[in-house]
Every structure is written in structure tokens, then in C-alpha cells.
Design a protein around this motif. Structure first.
Motif, short mmCIF file in Angstrom:
data_model
loop_
_atom_site.label_atom_id
_atom_site.label_comp_id
_atom_site.label_asym_id
_atom_site.label_seq_id
_atom_site.Cartn_x
_atom_site.Cartn_y
_atom_site.Cartn_z
N HIS A 1 0.84 -1.20 0.00
CA HIS A 1 0.00 0.00 0.00
C HIS A 1 0.88 1.24 0.00
O HIS A 1 1.89 1.31 0.69
N SER A 2 0.46 2.22 -0.78
CA SER A 2 1.20 3.49 -0.83
C SER A 2 0.25 4.61 -1.19
O SER A 2 -0.91 4.37 -1.57
N HIS A 3 0.73 5.83 -1.06
CA HIS A 3 0.00 7.00 -1.53
C HIS A 3 0.81 7.67 -2.64
O HIS A 3 1.99 7.95 -2.45
N ILE A 4 0.17 7.86 -3.77
CA ILE A 4 0.84 8.40 -4.95
C ILE A 4 0.11 9.66 -5.40
O ILE A 4 -1.12 9.65 -5.53
N GLU A 5 0.86 10.73 -5.63
CA GLU A 5 0.24 11.99 -6.04
C GLU A 5 -0.13 11.95 -7.52
O GLU A 5 0.70 11.68 -8.38
N VAL A 6 -1.41 12.20 -7.79
CA VAL A 6 -1.94 12.23 -9.16
C VAL A 6 -2.83 13.46 -9.28
O VAL A 6 -3.78 13.63 -8.52
N LYS A 7 -2.52 14.33 -10.22
CA LYS A 7 -3.33 15.53 -10.44
C LYS A 7 -3.51 16.35 -9.16
O LYS A 7 -4.59 16.88 -8.89
N GLY A 8 -2.46 16.40 -8.36
CA GLY A 8 -2.49 17.21 -7.14
C GLY A 8 -3.14 16.56 -5.95
O GLY A 8 -3.23 17.18 -4.89
N LEU A 9 -3.58 15.31 -6.07
CA LEU A 9 -4.22 14.61 -4.96
C LEU A 9 -3.45 13.32 -4.66
O LEU A 9 -3.01 12.62 -5.59
N LYS A 10 -3.31 12.98 -3.40
CA LYS A 10 -2.66 11.73 -3.02
C LYS A 10 -3.69 10.60 -3.06
O LYS A 10 -4.69 10.63 -2.33
N LEU A 11 -3.43 9.63 -3.92
CA LEU A 11 -4.33 8.48 -4.07
C LEU A 11 -3.77 7.27 -3.34
O LEU A 11 -2.56 7.00 -3.40
N HIS A 12 -4.66 6.54 -2.68
CA HIS A 12 -4.26 5.29 -2.04
C HIS A 12 -4.22 4.19 -3.09
O HIS A 12 -5.20 3.95 -3.80
N VAL A 13 -3.06 3.53 -3.20
CA VAL A 13 -2.83 2.52 -4.22
C VAL A 13 -2.43 1.21 -3.56
O VAL A 13 -1.55 1.18 -2.68
N ALA A 14 -3.08 0.11 -3.97
CA ALA A 14 -2.73 -1.23 -3.52
C ALA A 14 -2.15 -1.98 -4.71
O ALA A 14 -2.71 -1.93 -5.81
#
Length: 314
Positions: free
Chosen positions: A6-19
Motif C-alpha cells: 500500500h502506498s499514496h501516490i500523487e496524481v493531479k495534485g491529490l494523493k491516491l491510495h494505491v494497492a
């Protein structure tokens, strides 16, 4: 499950939770619906990774552990198209397979139509191609005014309905109601949550642990964004007048999915009319499948997904 990173990745200015799990050369990106979240793909993530693919599921903006945009009322399904492509960019993935369920199928199809160079193929569950815009709401005109989408589009109504219960109860009620074969429609003196029978058990394929996981994620995000996207933004035009999804496509439909009872949907699929927009579409029915067919029959759905992916990967 413990191998999923699990990580948080910045996309279009928002941090998305990614599994994410798996390290194969081909990426498969899973797109959830409502009231789902990345966790809805738990069975598929592991199976696809074990078959040699890089499997990725994320919480859409405003859902679960992903950040909310500053002004949710201005958001539409087209923002999620940009988010999918932005996530591929952030992960340095030039091209991916997309797998979309429920409303997640819509930005998946749109991404394939607008950015075919980024999509190897697309698989959707429960929803054929639907173009957001005023025409997509015609379905409401042929259903009673208590139709759940009509009710949830009304500002404040779902908030008041859901607000009578804790988050866990809302998720339980929706999962139980929407796993049936009948379209959820409330009477004039009812709200959608009132349709739930308190004596009804959870579906046998949905455990108390699953319910706790879903509830914990929606307790973080609430339902504000989910009510806007998709329900209150279905009628937003995106400037696509004659879209075509030319990449290989697979639609998996449960025969007991209530969506087949939406006006025109079953005829659109069974007549082959949907192939006017998605010409390279294969359609497979699962006889006892509900709207949550990927959780209900994970081994069967995993097999169908992997066979389709492998055909494209040769």
C-alpha cells in the motif's frame, strides 16, 4: 493479502491510495464501483499477480484513503478518466489493461476511447458502455420516481437517509439489497435504506470481516464524493459525440444482476447493439451471478479475466 503493498501516490495534485501486488511486465489496473473500494478486488489482485501480471487497485479520489478534491460539487466522471491516465503516468506505465466494475466501468471505457494508445484492453463487470450526458438519464424516465439513482441524485436526500445509520450499517444495507435481482425502488413514503430487511443475513460470500474493512474505509471518506461521482454528475457532457472503444473488450454479466432490468440495458447487450460502440467486445454471462459477481464467484471471474488477459498478451 499481506503481500499487497500500500502506498499514496500523487496524481493531479491529490494523493491516491494505491494497492499493488506482482511485478510482471504487463500492468492490470482495477477500477472500483460503489459502495466498493480497492478491497473489492482482493481476490482478483492476487490471482492476476500469481498469473504473472502487475496488479494495481486504487481508491478513486474522494473514496476510501484517497484525498478529496477541493470542490467535489464540480467533479464528474470525466475527472476520473484523467485520474486513470495520470496514475499510469505517475507509475511510469505506458500501457495497461483496465478492469472496471459498476460505475468504474464508465471512466474505464472512456479512457479506452479517448486514450487507446494507453489501454491494451478493457474488461468490465455489470455495466456495458454508457456515455455520460443527458441521454444517459433517459433510463430514469422509465422507472418509478423511487428508483435508487433518482433518489441519490436529489441533493440532501441520500445524506439524510444514510445519516440515520452508522457507516457500517449503510454498507451492509447496500451490499445486501444490491446483491439481489430486483432493482432497488422505494415507495413514496420510504427511503432506500428502508428497503433493507433487518432479518436478512449478509450474502454468504461477504464476511463480517469484509464488512468491517469496507466500513473502516468509508468512515475515512464518507459518502459526499460518492454521491456526486457518479450519481449527481451522470448528466454532464464530456464533448464526445461518437465515441468508439476499439481495443479488445470483455463484458462479464451476472444473469441475476439487477442492472439487466434497467430499461434497454439487457436488449442493448443481448442484441449486440453495444458492439456498435465497442466492436471488439466479447460477452460472457454467469448464470447465478449478481451485481457483485467478482466477489460472489471469484474463482470463475478470475479464470475469465486471466484467460482474456493471456489472449491479449501472446
Amino acid at each position: 493479502m499481506e503481500k499487497i503493498k500500500h502506498s499514496h501516490i500523487e496524481v493531479k495534485g491529490l494523493k491516491l491510495h494505491v494497492a499493488e501486488i506482482g511485478s510482471g511486465p504487463k500492468a492490470v489496473v482495477f477500477l472500483h464501483g460503489f459502495p466498493e473500494i480497492w478491497y473489492t478486488w482482493r481476490h482478483q489482485l492476487i490471482a492476476v499477480a500469481n498469473s504473472g501480471y502487475r496488479a494495481i487497485a486504487f481508491d478513486f479520489r474522494g473514496y476510501g484513503l484517497s484525498e478529496h478534491p477541493a470542490d467535489p460539487q464540480k467533479e464528474t466522471l470525466y475527472d476520473l478518466v484523467d485520474e486513470i491516465i495520470g496514475l499510469l503516468d505517475a507509475l511510469s506505465i505506458s500501457k495497461a489493461f483496465l478492469v472496471g466494475k459498476d460505475f468504474g466501468a464508465i471512466p474505464g471505457y472512456l479512457a479506452a476511447a479517448v486514450h487507446p494508445e494507453r489501454v491494451d484492453a478493457i474488461i468490465t463487470l455489470g455495466i456495458p458502455f454508457i456515455l455520460p450526458g443527458p441521454d444517459s438519464l433517459q433510463i430514469h424516465q422509465h422507472l418509478p420516481k423511487g428508483f435508487y439513482i433518482t433518489r441519490w441524485r436529489e441533493p440532501g436526500r441520500a445524506e439524510a437517509d444514510f445519516g440515520r445509520f452508522d457507516v457500517k450499517s449503510v454498507i451492509r444495507n447496500i451490499y445486501t439489497l444490491f446483491s439481489g435481482s430486483e432493482v432497488p425502488v422505494a415507495a413514496d413514503d420510504q427511503e432506500i435504506m428502508d428497503l433493507y430487511d433487518p432479518s436478512a443475513p449478509l450474502p454468504p460470500w461477504f464476511s463480517e470481516e469484509d464488512l468491517e474493512t469496507y466500513a473502516s474505509l468509508y468512515e475515512k471518506s464518507g459518502f459526499k464524493y460518492a454521491l456526486q461521482v457518479p450519481y449527481r454528475s451522470f448528466d454532464t457532457e464530456g464533448g464526445l459525440s461518437d465515441p468508439k472503444v476499439t481495443v479488445p473488450a470483455l463484458l462479464i454479466m451476472g444473469e441475476k444482476d439487477y442492472v439487466l432490468k434497467f430499461p434497454g440495458i439487457e436488449d442493448n447487450i443481448r442484441s449486440g447493439a453495444v458492439k456498435n460502440i465497442v466492436p471488439n467486445l466479447e460477452i460472457i454471462y454467469i448464470p447465478e451471478g449478481s451485481h457483485f459477481v467478482h466477489e460472489q464467484f471469484p474463482e470463475k471471474v478470475n479464470q475469465l479475466i486471466i484467460e482474456f488477459l493471456d489472449k491479449q498478451s501472446i
